[in-house]
Write a protein that holds these residues in place. Sequence first.
Motif, PDB file in Angstrom:
ATOM      1  N   GLY A 191       0.827  -1.199   0.000  1.00 47.68           N
ATOM      2  CA  GLY A 191       0.000   0.000   0.000  1.00 47.68           C
ATOM      3  C   GLY A 191       0.861   1.248   0.000  1.00 47.68           C
ATOM      4  O   GLY A 191       2.071   1.177  -0.196  1.00 47.68           O
ATOM      5  N   PRO A 192       0.231   2.403   0.247  1.00 41.56           N
ATOM      6  CA  PRO A 192       0.977   3.659   0.231  1.00 41.56           C
ATOM      7  C   PRO A 192       1.964   3.740   1.404  1.00 41.56           C
ATOM      8  O   PRO A 192       1.910   2.940   2.337  1.00 41.56           O
ATOM      9  CB  PRO A 192      -0.108   4.729   0.341  1.00 41.56           C
ATOM     10  N   ILE A 193       2.818   4.735   1.351  1.00 44.11           N
ATOM     11  CA  ILE A 193       3.826   4.959   2.394  1.00 44.11           C
ATOM     12  C   ILE A 193       3.162   4.965   3.766  1.00 44.11           C
ATOM     13  O   ILE A 193       2.092   5.533   3.958  1.00 44.11           O
ATOM     14  CB  ILE A 193       4.556   6.310   2.148  1.00 44.11           C
ATOM     15  N   ALA A 194       3.850   4.336   4.723  1.00 47.23           N
ATOM     16  CA  ALA A 194       3.312   4.175   6.065  1.00 47.23           C
ATOM     17  C   ALA A 194       4.045   5.052   7.070  1.00 47.23           C
ATOM     18  O   ALA A 194       5.156   5.533   6.802  1.00 47.23           O
ATOM     19  CB  ALA A 194       3.457   2.716   6.488  1.00 47.23           C
ATOM     20  N   CYS A 195       3.436   5.227   8.233  1.00 40.83           N
ATOM     21  CA  CYS A 195       4.153   5.806   9.360  1.00 40.83           C
ATOM     22  C   CYS A 195       5.252   4.812   9.729  1.00 40.83           C
ATOM     23  O   CYS A 195       4.996   3.612   9.833  1.00 40.83           O
ATOM     24  CB  CYS A 195       3.220   5.988  10.555  1.00 40.83           C
ATOM     25  N   LEU A 196       6.471   5.290   9.911  1.00 40.78           N
ATOM     26  CA  LEU A 196       7.583   4.391  10.192  1.00 40.78           C
ATOM     27  C   LEU A 196       7.619   3.936  11.646  1.00 40.78           C
ATOM     28  O   LEU A 196       8.044   2.818  11.937  1.00 40.78           O
ATOM     29  CB  LEU A 196       8.912   5.059   9.828  1.00 40.78           C
ATOM     30  N   LYS A 197       7.171   4.795  12.543  1.00 39.90           N
ATOM     31  CA  LYS A 197       7.184   4.484  13.974  1.00 39.90           C
ATOM     32  C   LYS A 197       5.911   5.055  14.577  1.00 39.90           C
ATOM     33  O   LYS A 197       5.554   6.205  14.302  1.00 39.90           O
ATOM     34  CB  LYS A 197       8.422   5.119  14.614  1.00 39.90           C
ATOM     35  N   LEU A 198       5.221   4.246  15.381  1.00 36.61           N
ATOM     36  CA  LEU A 198       3.971   4.691  15.990  1.00 36.61           C
ATOM     37  C   LEU A 198       4.197   5.051  17.455  1.00 36.61           C
ATOM     38  O   LEU A 198       4.780   4.264  18.213  1.00 36.61           O
ATOM     39  CB  LEU A 198       2.909   3.600  15.882  1.00 36.61           C
ATOM     40  N   LYS A 199       3.731   6.224  17.831  1.00 39.80           N
ATOM     41  CA  LYS A 199       3.910   6.717  19.192  1.00 39.80           C
ATOM     42  C   LYS A 199       3.322   5.733  20.202  1.00 39.80           C
ATOM     43  O   LYS A 199       2.195   5.248  20.033  1.00 39.80           O
ATOM     44  CB  LYS A 199       3.248   8.090  19.336  1.00 39.80           C
ATOM     45  N   LYS A 200       4.108   5.453  21.238  1.00 41.69           N
ATOM     46  CA  LYS A 200       3.725   4.450  22.238  1.00 41.69           C
ATOM     47  C   LYS A 200       2.356   4.749  22.851  1.00 41.69           C
ATOM     48  O   LYS A 200       2.032   5.890  23.166  1.00 41.69           O
ATOM     49  CB  LYS A 200       4.778   4.370  23.344  1.00 41.69           C
ATOM     50  N   ASP A 201       1.573   3.686  22.975  1.00 40.81           N
ATOM     51  CA  ASP A 201       0.268   3.701  23.642  1.00 40.81           C
ATOM     52  C   ASP A 201      -0.762   4.620  22.988  1.00 40.81           C
ATOM     53  O   ASP A 201      -1.682   5.091  23.650  1.00 40.81           O
ATOM     54  CB  ASP A 201       0.425   4.040  25.131  1.00 40.81           C
ATOM     55  N   THR A 202      -0.591   4.871  21.676  1.00 39.87           N
ATOM     56  CA  THR A 202      -1.600   5.637  20.948  1.00 39.87           C
ATOM     57  C   THR A 202      -2.009   4.851  19.713  1.00 39.87           C
ATOM     58  O   THR A 202      -1.253   4.041  19.190  1.00 39.87           O
ATOM     59  CB  THR A 202      -1.082   7.028  20.516  1.00 39.87           C
ATOM     60  N   GLY A 203      -3.203   5.115  19.235  1.00 38.17           N
ATOM     61  CA  GLY A 203      -3.674   4.512  17.999  1.00 38.17           C
ATOM     62  C   GLY A 203      -4.194   3.102  18.158  1.00 38.17           C
ATOM     63  O   GLY A 203      -4.141   2.488  19.232  1.00 38.17           O
ATOM     64  N   VAL A 204      -4.709   2.583  17.061  1.00 39.52           N
ATOM     65  CA  VAL A 204      -5.356   1.270  17.041  1.00 39.52           C
ATOM     66  C   VAL A 204      -4.323   0.151  17.214  1.00 39.52           C
ATOM     67  O   VAL A 204      -4.582  -0.832  17.907  1.00 39.52           O
ATOM     68  CB  VAL A 204      -6.164   1.080  15.729  1.00 39.52           C
ATOM     69  N   CYS A 205      -3.149   0.295  16.618  1.00 41.38           N
ATOM     70  CA  CYS A 205      -2.129  -0.759  16.741  1.00 41.38           C
ATOM     71  C   CYS A 205      -1.714  -0.956  18.194  1.00 41.38           C
ATOM     72  O   CYS A 205      -1.632  -2.090  18.676  1.00 41.38           O
ATOM     73  CB  CYS A 205      -0.911  -0.433  15.879  1.00 41.38           C
ATOM     74  N   TRP A 206      -1.455   0.140  18.895  1.00 40.41           N
ATOM     75  CA  TRP A 206      -1.087   0.021  20.313  1.00 40.41           C
ATOM     76  C   TRP A 206      -2.259  -0.491  21.145  1.00 40.41           C
ATOM     77  O   TRP A 206      -2.048  -1.224  22.123  1.00 40.41           O
ATOM     78  CB  TRP A 206      -0.562   1.344  20.857  1.00 40.41           C
ATOM     79  N   ALA A 207      -3.489  -0.148  20.776  1.00 39.26           N
ATOM     80  CA  ALA A 207      -4.654  -0.682  21.501  1.00 39.26           C
ATOM     81  C   ALA A 207      -4.666  -2.204  21.393  1.00 39.26           C
ATOM     82  O   ALA A 207      -4.923  -2.909  22.386  1.00 39.26           O
ATOM     83  CB  ALA A 207      -5.949  -0.083  20.959  1.00 39.26           C
ATOM     84  N   GLY A 208      -4.376  -2.737  20.212  1.00 37.61           N
ATOM     85  CA  GLY A 208      -4.327  -4.185  20.027  1.00 37.61           C
ATOM     86  C   GLY A 208      -3.236  -4.833  20.852  1.00 37.61           C
ATOM     87  O   GLY A 208      -3.420  -5.911  21.421  1.00 37.61           O
ATOM     88  N   ILE A 209      -2.081  -4.174  20.929  1.00 35.23           N
ATOM     89  CA  ILE A 209      -0.971  -4.705  21.725  1.00 35.23           C
ATOM     90  C   ILE A 209      -1.312  -4.649  23.210  1.00 35.23           C
ATOM     91  O   ILE A 209      -1.147  -5.627  23.936  1.00 35.23           O
ATOM     92  CB  ILE A 209       0.330  -3.926  21.435  1.00 35.23           C
ATOM     93  N   ASN A 210      -1.782  -3.496  23.674  1.00 33.43           N
ATOM     94  CA  ASN A 210      -2.059  -3.328  25.099  1.00 33.43           C
ATOM     95  C   ASN A 210      -3.191  -4.221  25.596  1.00 33.43           C
ATOM     96  O   ASN A 210      -3.147  -4.711  26.718  1.00 33.43           O
ATOM     97  CB  ASN A 210      -2.340  -1.857  25.410  1.00 33.43           C
ATOM     98  N   LYS A 211      -4.196  -4.437  24.756  1.00 30.34           N
ATOM     99  CA  LYS A 211      -5.317  -5.322  25.128  1.00 30.34           C
ATOM    100  C   LYS A 211      -5.012  -6.788  24.845  1.00 30.34           C
ATOM    101  O   LYS A 211      -5.720  -7.668  25.314  1.00 30.34           O
ATOM    102  CB  LYS A 211      -6.576  -4.923  24.351  1.00 30.34           C
TER     103      LYS A 211
END
Length: 154
Positions: free
Chosen positions: A66-86
């Motif tokens: 897909g298109p260019i992505a965010c290279l690093k996601l800020k800790k404990d924010t966003g949907v990806c971190w929600a999946g990790i934390n839960k």
Amino acid sequence: MSQKAKTGRYQRIYTQIEELIVATESPWSRMSTIAALLHHKFSGFFWTGFYYLDDQNNLIVGPYQGPIACLKLKKDTGVCWAGINKMESVVVGDVEEFPGHIACSSLSKSEIVVPVKNKEGKVVAVLDVDSRELNAFDDTDRIELEKIVELIYC
């Protein structure tokens, strides 16, 4: 697409992935294959890929389509971190309504995140799929994608 048709497509993709990944035990190769297959088999998948936890507990972009992505996601924010934390999958029908959503692309309207666990059961990455459509993902996607990501460390 009906739920029956969607489930059937996922089952065919699962079988195809199973057959392809026997060539290597590399999780990176397996993630790359999974991202490519899912992205090209589902027309509604706008961004399909993985974010992994590095040695410093940062969430870094991995194999994706897909298109260019965010290279690093800020800790404990966003949907990806929600999946990790839960430690469970997260389905978001409208990303604008998700608190702390990280907008790597303004075209993304809905999202599903599925944690990837290693053989010890530790979350080491997430599969992240975005769609340009609202409410693009449902329980069928969650169930089938959870089965698919289990193939990475099988």
